[in-house]
Design a protein around this motif. Structure first.
Motif, PDB file in Angstrom:
ATOM      1  N   PRO A  62       0.796  -1.235   0.000  1.00 33.98           N
ATOM      2  CA  PRO A  62       0.000   0.000   0.000  1.00 33.98           C
ATOM      3  C   PRO A  62       0.831   1.288   0.000  1.00 33.98           C
ATOM      4  CG  PRO A  62       0.101  -0.871   2.212  1.00 33.98           C
ATOM      5  CD  PRO A  62       0.825  -1.861   1.329  1.00 33.98           C
ATOM      6  N   VAL A  63       1.946   1.297  -0.730  1.00 32.40           N
ATOM      7  CA  VAL A  63       2.822   2.467  -0.815  1.00 32.40           C
ATOM      8  C   VAL A  63       3.175   2.668  -2.281  1.00 32.40           C
ATOM      9  CG1 VAL A  63       5.044   3.446  -0.096  1.00 32.40           C
ATOM     10  CG2 VAL A  63       3.746   2.039   1.501  1.00 32.40           C
ATOM     11  N   ASP A  64       3.249   3.929  -2.705  1.00 33.42           N
ATOM     12  CA  ASP A  64       3.534   4.201  -4.115  1.00 33.42           C
ATOM     13  C   ASP A  64       4.997   3.902  -4.479  1.00 33.42           C
ATOM     14  OD1 ASP A  64       5.196   6.872  -4.198  1.00 33.42           O
ATOM     15  OD2 ASP A  64       3.587   7.264  -2.759  1.00 33.42           O
ATOM     16  N   VAL A  65       5.248   3.765  -5.785  1.00 36.61           N
ATOM     17  CA  VAL A  65       6.580   3.363  -6.263  1.00 36.61           C
ATOM     18  C   VAL A  65       7.650   4.399  -5.931  1.00 36.61           C
ATOM     19  CG1 VAL A  65       5.684   1.871  -8.097  1.00 36.61           C
ATOM     20  CG2 VAL A  65       6.207   4.264  -8.623  1.00 36.61           C
ATOM     21  N   TYR A  66       7.271   5.675  -5.868  1.00 41.96           N
ATOM     22  CA  TYR A  66       8.244   6.714  -5.539  1.00 41.96           C
ATOM     23  C   TYR A  66       8.706   6.576  -4.090  1.00 41.96           C
ATOM     24  CZ  TYR A  66      10.515  11.256  -5.453  1.00 41.96           C
ATOM     25  OH  TYR A  66      11.442  12.257  -5.333  1.00 41.96           O
ATOM     26  N   GLU A  67       7.746   6.484  -3.166  1.00 45.35           N
ATOM     27  CA  GLU A  67       8.096   6.370  -1.742  1.00 45.35           C
ATOM     28  C   GLU A  67       8.751   5.033  -1.420  1.00 45.35           C
ATOM     29  OE1 GLU A  67       8.040   8.839   0.351  1.00 45.35           O
ATOM     30  OE2 GLU A  67       6.913  10.237  -0.874  1.00 45.35           O
ATOM     31  N   LEU A  68       8.425   3.990  -2.188  1.00 44.60           N
ATOM     32  CA  LEU A  68       9.081   2.696  -1.980  1.00 44.60           C
ATOM     33  C   LEU A  68      10.558   2.741  -2.367  1.00 44.60           C
ATOM     34  CD1 LEU A  68       6.548  -0.013  -3.182  1.00 44.60           C
ATOM     35  CD2 LEU A  68       7.531   0.222  -0.896  1.00 44.60           C
ATOM     36  N   GLY A  69      10.966   3.752  -3.142  1.00 45.91           N
ATOM     37  CA  GLY A  69      12.357   3.844  -3.580  1.00 45.91           C
ATOM     38  C   GLY A  69      12.621   3.051  -4.849  1.00 45.91           C
ATOM     39  N   LEU A  70      11.571   2.752  -5.613  1.00 44.06           N
ATOM     40  CA  LEU A  70      11.741   1.970  -6.837  1.00 44.06           C
ATOM     41  C   LEU A  70      12.227   2.810  -8.011  1.00 44.06           C
ATOM     42  CD1 LEU A  70       8.551  -0.299  -6.742  1.00 44.06           C
ATOM     43  CD2 LEU A  70      10.835  -0.779  -5.832  1.00 44.06           C
ATOM     44  N   ILE A  71      12.158   4.126  -7.890  1.00 42.95           N
ATOM     45  CA  ILE A  71      12.602   5.013  -8.967  1.00 42.95           C
ATOM     46  C   ILE A  71      14.046   5.414  -8.701  1.00 42.95           C
ATOM     47  CG2 ILE A  71      12.155   7.170 -10.199  1.00 42.95           C
ATOM     48  CD1 ILE A  71       9.874   5.066 -10.410  1.00 42.95           C
ATOM     49  N   VAL A 100      13.555  18.313 -25.161  1.00 42.32           N
ATOM     50  CA  VAL A 100      12.253  18.337 -25.850  1.00 42.32           C
ATOM     51  C   VAL A 100      11.168  17.670 -25.003  1.00 42.32           C
ATOM     52  CG1 VAL A 100      13.180  18.559 -28.183  1.00 42.32           C
ATOM     53  CG2 VAL A 100      12.904  16.294 -27.181  1.00 42.32           C
ATOM     54  N   ASN A 101      11.387  17.616 -23.690  1.00 43.56           N
ATOM     55  CA  ASN A 101      10.454  17.040 -22.723  1.00 43.56           C
ATOM     56  C   ASN A 101      10.218  15.548 -22.919  1.00 43.56           C
ATOM     57  OD1 ASN A 101      10.308  19.479 -21.468  1.00 43.56           O
ATOM     58  ND2 ASN A 101       8.322  20.029 -22.313  1.00 43.56           N
ATOM     59  N   ASN A 102      11.218  14.880 -23.501  1.00 43.65           N
ATOM     60  CA  ASN A 102      11.218  13.421 -23.475  1.00 43.65           C
ATOM     61  C   ASN A 102      11.709  13.013 -22.094  1.00 43.65           C
ATOM     62  OD1 ASN A 102      10.375  13.324 -26.120  1.00 43.65           O
ATOM     63  ND2 ASN A 102      12.417  12.978 -26.953  1.00 43.65           N
ATOM     64  N   VAL A 103      11.188  11.916 -21.569  1.00 41.94           N
ATOM     65  CA  VAL A 103      11.494  11.514 -20.207  1.00 41.94           C
ATOM     66  C   VAL A 103      12.024  10.083 -20.194  1.00 41.94           C
ATOM     67  CG1 VAL A 103      10.537  11.121 -17.896  1.00 41.94           C
ATOM     68  CG2 VAL A 103       9.716  13.038 -19.274  1.00 41.94           C
ATOM     69  N   PHE A 104      13.081   9.883 -19.420  1.00 40.60           N
ATOM     70  CA  PHE A 104      13.642   8.557 -19.200  1.00 40.60           C
ATOM     71  C   PHE A 104      13.534   8.250 -17.712  1.00 40.60           C
ATOM     72  CE2 PHE A 104      17.314   6.025 -17.788  1.00 40.60           C
ATOM     73  CZ  PHE A 104      17.079   4.862 -18.510  1.00 40.60           C
ATOM     74  N   ILE A 105      12.968   7.092 -17.395  1.00 39.31           N
ATOM     75  CA  ILE A 105      12.848   6.639 -16.007  1.00 39.31           C
ATOM     76  C   ILE A 105      13.620   5.340 -15.866  1.00 39.31           C
ATOM     77  CG2 ILE A 105      11.270   5.828 -14.192  1.00 39.31           C
ATOM     78  CD1 ILE A 105      10.724   8.726 -14.874  1.00 39.31           C
ATOM     79  N   LEU A 106      14.544   5.294 -14.916  1.00 44.24           N
ATOM     80  CA  LEU A 106      15.235   4.062 -14.555  1.00 44.24           C
ATOM     81  C   LEU A 106      14.660   3.622 -13.220  1.00 44.24           C
ATOM     82  CD1 LEU A 106      17.492   2.012 -15.238  1.00 44.24           C
ATOM     83  CD2 LEU A 106      19.025   3.439 -13.859  1.00 44.24           C
ATOM     84  N   MET A 107      14.118   2.417 -13.205  1.00 43.41           N
ATOM     85  CA  MET A 107      13.465   1.959 -11.984  1.00 43.41           C
ATOM     86  C   MET A 107      13.754   0.486 -11.741  1.00 43.41           C
ATOM     87  SD  MET A 107       9.421   1.585 -13.099  1.00 43.41           S
ATOM     88  CE  MET A 107       9.009   0.836 -11.516  1.00 43.41           C
ATOM     89  N   THR A 108      13.348   0.038 -10.578  1.00 42.94           N
ATOM     90  CA  THR A 108      13.475  -1.361 -10.224  1.00 42.94           C
ATOM     91  C   THR A 108      12.151  -1.855  -9.689  1.00 42.94           C
ATOM     92  OG1 THR A 108      14.911  -2.962  -9.116  1.00 42.94           O
ATOM     93  CG2 THR A 108      14.236  -1.033  -7.821  1.00 42.94           C
ATOM     94  N   LEU A 109      12.105  -3.086  -9.312  1.00 38.82           N
ATOM     95  CA  LEU A 109      10.951  -3.681  -8.648  1.00 38.82           C
ATOM     96  C   LEU A 109      11.427  -4.265  -7.330  1.00 38.82           C
ATOM     97  CD1 LEU A 109       9.439  -5.483 -11.765  1.00 38.82           C
ATOM     98  CD2 LEU A 109       8.629  -3.366 -10.722  1.00 38.82           C
ATOM     99  N   THR A 110      10.498  -4.579  -6.447  1.00 36.28           N
ATOM    100  CA  THR A 110      10.905  -5.127  -5.146  1.00 36.28           C
ATOM    101  C   THR A 110      11.586  -6.472  -5.288  1.00 36.28           C
ATOM    102  OG1 THR A 110       8.681  -6.022  -4.854  1.00 36.28           O
ATOM    103  CG2 THR A 110       9.162  -3.893  -3.814  1.00 36.28           C
ATOM    104  N   SER A 111      11.304  -7.182  -6.404  1.00 36.42           N
ATOM    105  CA  SER A 111      11.902  -8.492  -6.648  1.00 36.42           C
ATOM    106  C   SER A 111      11.891  -8.762  -8.149  1.00 36.42           C
ATOM    107  CB  SER A 111      11.089  -9.561  -5.931  1.00 36.42           C
ATOM    108  OG  SER A 111      11.375 -10.844  -6.436  1.00 36.42           O
ATOM    109  N   PRO A 112      12.927  -9.422  -8.676  1.00 38.04           N
ATOM    110  CA  PRO A 112      12.904  -9.784 -10.099  1.00 38.04           C
ATOM    111  C   PRO A 112      11.717 -10.686 -10.455  1.00 38.04           C
ATOM    112  CG  PRO A 112      15.109 -10.056  -9.218  1.00 38.04           C
ATOM    113  CD  PRO A 112      14.198  -9.779  -8.042  1.00 38.04           C
TER     114      PRO A 112
END
Length: 118
Positions: free
Chosen positions: A38-47, A55-67
């Motif tokens: 019940p916590v968002d991906v930002y606060e979980l530290g996944l980002i 040109v306002n293109n966005v790149f996000i590098l993230m992970t998951l809690t488990s592969p």
């Protein structure tokens, strides 16, 4: 993102609204949840990284809690969809990494409180 920090590496601060755009991106990320936590991906530290290109293109590098996370396809897709919905955003690329591996130390204090780790 280093393990001592819970904030992602954000690049692309330039004059002309990029700071405002970065805030909108972070707010959008805070609306994406792992269905099992019940916590968002930002606060979980996944980002790990947010990069805004000129040109306002966005790149996000993230992970998951488990592969082996059952939502491995859904969460990055939702991140991409939520960021694309922001007015003024160009292309969005979301990349998954497991280096460094996710750990509870990456959570914000708010996430740790919500999950009872503090």
């Amino acid at each position: 993102m280093n393990e001592a920090s819970t904030s992602p590496n954000v690049s692309g601060d330039q004059p002309g609204g990029t700071t405002e755009l970065r805030e909108k991106i972070m707010q959008a990320l805070k609306t994406v949840f792992d269905p099992e936590i019940p916590v968002d991906v930002y606060e979980l530290g996944l980002i790990y990284e947010i990069t805004i290109f000129p040109v306002n293109n966005v790149f996000i590098l993230m992970t998951l809690t488990s592969p082996s996370c059952p939502s491995a396809e859904a969460i990055p897709s939702e991140v991409e969809k939520k960021i694309k919905a922001i007015e003024g955003i160009g292309d969005v690329k979301v990349e998954l990494t497991f280096d460094p591996p996710y750990s509870q130390e990456m959570m914000s204090e708010a996430a740790k409180l919500e999950l009872g780790f503090m």
